[in-house]
Motif scaffolding. Sequence first.
Motif, PDB file in Angstrom:
ATOM      1  N   ARG A  62       0.806  -1.226   0.000  1.00 53.85           N
ATOM      2  CA  ARG A  62       0.000   0.000   0.000  1.00 53.85           C
ATOM      3  C   ARG A  62       0.837   1.274   0.000  1.00 53.85           C
ATOM      4  O   ARG A  62       0.392   2.304  -0.495  1.00 53.85           O
ATOM      5  N   ARG A  63       2.076   1.238   0.548  1.00 56.45           N
ATOM      6  CA  ARG A  63       2.898   2.457   0.595  1.00 56.45           C
ATOM      7  C   ARG A  63       3.347   2.904  -0.783  1.00 56.45           C
ATOM      8  O   ARG A  63       3.618   4.074  -1.011  1.00 56.45           O
ATOM      9  N   TRP A  64       3.520   1.966  -1.708  1.00 58.64           N
ATOM     10  CA  TRP A  64       4.088   2.308  -3.019  1.00 58.64           C
ATOM     11  C   TRP A  64       3.033   2.604  -4.072  1.00 58.64           C
ATOM     12  O   TRP A  64       3.366   2.995  -5.179  1.00 58.64           O
ATOM     13  N   ILE A  65       1.788   2.360  -3.733  1.00 62.98           N
ATOM     14  CA  ILE A  65       0.776   2.458  -4.781  1.00 62.98           C
ATOM     15  C   ILE A  65       0.130   3.837  -4.784  1.00 62.98           C
ATOM     16  O   ILE A  65      -0.429   4.275  -3.786  1.00 62.98           O
ATOM     17  N   SER A  67      -2.661   6.510  -5.527  1.00 62.39           N
ATOM     18  CA  SER A  67      -4.098   6.255  -5.468  1.00 62.39           C
ATOM     19  C   SER A  67      -4.737   6.248  -6.861  1.00 62.39           C
ATOM     20  O   SER A  67      -5.750   5.611  -7.065  1.00 62.39           O
ATOM     21  N   GLU A  68      -4.088   6.959  -7.845  1.00 61.16           N
ATOM     22  CA  GLU A  68      -4.678   6.990  -9.190  1.00 61.16           C
ATOM     23  C   GLU A  68      -4.699   5.619  -9.859  1.00 61.16           C
ATOM     24  O   GLU A  68      -5.565   5.345 -10.694  1.00 61.16           O
ATOM     25  N   ILE A  69      -3.709   4.795  -9.541  1.00 54.63           N
ATOM     26  CA  ILE A  69      -3.648   3.517 -10.256  1.00 54.63           C
ATOM     27  C   ILE A  69      -3.984   2.350  -9.330  1.00 54.63           C
ATOM     28  O   ILE A  69      -3.702   1.198  -9.635  1.00 54.63           O
ATOM     29  N   ARG A  70      -4.609   2.630  -8.191  1.00 58.62           N
ATOM     30  CA  ARG A  70      -4.832   1.528  -7.264  1.00 58.62           C
ATOM     31  C   ARG A  70      -5.787   0.468  -7.805  1.00 58.62           C
ATOM     32  O   ARG A  70      -5.540  -0.726  -7.642  1.00 58.62           O
ATOM     33  N   ILE A  71      -6.840   0.898  -8.489  1.00 58.96           N
ATOM     34  CA  ILE A  71      -7.818  -0.089  -8.943  1.00 58.96           C
ATOM     35  C   ILE A  71      -7.202  -1.070  -9.953  1.00 58.96           C
ATOM     36  O   ILE A  71      -7.338  -2.292  -9.782  1.00 58.96           O
ATOM     37  N   PRO A  72      -6.497  -0.582 -11.018  1.00 61.74           N
ATOM     38  CA  PRO A  72      -5.862  -1.572 -11.904  1.00 61.74           C
ATOM     39  C   PRO A  72      -4.918  -2.511 -11.157  1.00 61.74           C
ATOM     40  O   PRO A  72      -4.833  -3.705 -11.493  1.00 61.74           O
ATOM     41  N   ILE A  73      -4.239  -1.988 -10.149  1.00 67.03           N
ATOM     42  CA  ILE A  73      -3.315  -2.859  -9.420  1.00 67.03           C
ATOM     43  C   ILE A  73      -4.081  -3.907  -8.619  1.00 67.03           C
ATOM     44  O   ILE A  73      -3.718  -5.088  -8.603  1.00 67.03           O
ATOM     45  N   TYR A  74      -5.184  -3.518  -7.989  1.00 64.69           N
ATOM     46  CA  TYR A  74      -5.993  -4.510  -7.266  1.00 64.69           C
ATOM     47  C   TYR A  74      -6.470  -5.593  -8.220  1.00 64.69           C
ATOM     48  O   TYR A  74      -6.415  -6.783  -7.915  1.00 64.69           O
ATOM     49  N   ASN A 124      -4.824  -0.269   6.150  1.00 61.73           N
ATOM     50  CA  ASN A 124      -4.438  -0.876   7.409  1.00 61.73           C
ATOM     51  C   ASN A 124      -3.173  -1.702   7.262  1.00 61.73           C
ATOM     52  O   ASN A 124      -2.806  -2.103   6.148  1.00 61.73           O
ATOM     53  N   ALA A 125      -2.535  -1.948   8.395  1.00 59.24           N
ATOM     54  CA  ALA A 125      -1.301  -2.734   8.396  1.00 59.24           C
ATOM     55  C   ALA A 125      -1.601  -4.185   8.030  1.00 59.24           C
ATOM     56  O   ALA A 125      -2.764  -4.595   7.984  1.00 59.24           O
ATOM     57  N   ILE A 126      -0.536  -4.939   7.776  1.00 53.08           N
ATOM     58  CA  ILE A 126      -0.701  -6.322   7.301  1.00 53.08           C
ATOM     59  C   ILE A 126      -1.492  -7.176   8.286  1.00 53.08           C
ATOM     60  O   ILE A 126      -2.419  -7.887   7.886  1.00 53.08           O
ATOM     61  N   GLY A 127      -1.127  -7.112   9.578  1.00 52.87           N
ATOM     62  CA  GLY A 127      -1.791  -7.953  10.573  1.00 52.87           C
ATOM     63  C   GLY A 127      -3.302  -7.845  10.524  1.00 52.87           C
ATOM     64  O   GLY A 127      -4.004  -8.834  10.231  1.00 52.87           O
TER      65      GLY A 127
END
Lengths: 226, 216
Positions: A62-65, A67-74, A124-127
Amino acid sequence: MNASGLMSRLKNGLWFENPGLVQLLGLCPLLAVTSTFVNGLGLGIATLLVLLMSNTLVSATRRWILSEIRIPIYVLIIASLVTCIELIFEAFFPDLDRSLGIFIPLIVTNCAIVARAELFASRNAIGPSIIDGLAMGTGFALLLMAIGAFRELVGSGTLFSGIDMLIGGEATRGLVITDGGWLLAILPPGAFFSLALAIAAKNAIDRRQRKKSRDAMPRRPRALTK
Amino acid sequence: MSGRPVMRGGITLAAIAAICTAMVALTFRLTEERIIANEQAWLERSLEPALSGLFYDSGVTESKIVVPPPHELPGSEAAIIYRVYAEDSPVAALFVVTARNGYAGPIRVLIGVDVAGTVTGVHVLEHRETPGLGDRVETAKSDWVVQFDGRSLVDPEMPGWAIKRDGGQFDQLTGASVTPRAIINAIRDTLVYFESQGEGIFAIPVATESDEGGNE
């Protein structure tokens, strides 16, 4: 994350925010494959695994993504995970894979998974994200199993038919309770009726709980008006 | 200065795409062998119900021939024939044919016929019939198909190859007569084809892989 936070995550996934019962997400596979318990279980496990791993990966990156390209990445992450799961099912549960057919690849389009990536894992964090994926996935799987069991029981009069597809052994019709059943339950309308009954049951239970906790509250002493 | 975020976004996307591709490629590599073995096993296993009670050499799937349309077998798609041998002499032939006029589209049926022209087994491979009604032609759902075992073109004679409602000798399914009709016709036509071809079926060389089609 403390213990009460963990409990509330679990409770949310399993009950209060159940993806199928409350958020009404992922209804297409939910309605389509639940004609038997084993089908529901199979798709439930597959969805749970994808949700768990997609939440983990989305949270980890999540730190590197941007927000503009988050959906294609998901979509990319989810589609790759689903492909892997499908290959694994094909290799280890070939009969179950054949019986679920197109609905395994279609997990990609299950909006419950994108919804958890967007609403939870990306913030949220990984846990906590792993817990959330586990809770939501289990909630969805349990609903699939419940509706599958109900429809199979009412519609075919059997339970656990085809369990051999999961655990191996001879092909079986499962526990035969009555011979034949009320056909409507395994036809598509039966899926809608069953889901409606499940939602109604949940609402009824919630209402009873609320009423109980209201009744349990200490009453104020009555004003003496006489 | 909008160039930088676009660049960064592109690189992130490319990196994640590469990781995801690697993940899928690795899973594919690890599962490939098992998946191919499963498919082969499934094919062999799906032929078994049509060969009940027969002794035969293994490797039935190796004797496959594909009969492209037009042919006199049921259905307008390519039909598949597997020849079954015991110690290299012909025992039976398995036909994968398409029964037309099912209630909801074509029905793919596996029919086993021994050298004497007697049915050794019938198994429905693929169909879209109504759950609970027509789908009882599936071996897993009822034993309706068992009534064809041991039947031939003389048992019953031609007009008998129909459901009882149509004056024939075979049971229908409650609430479904279209599906049984389609399957009975397919079996009868396959027997007629087998009789017309005789031993010739066992003389045809094995098909080349290139003209495979319409299977599964």
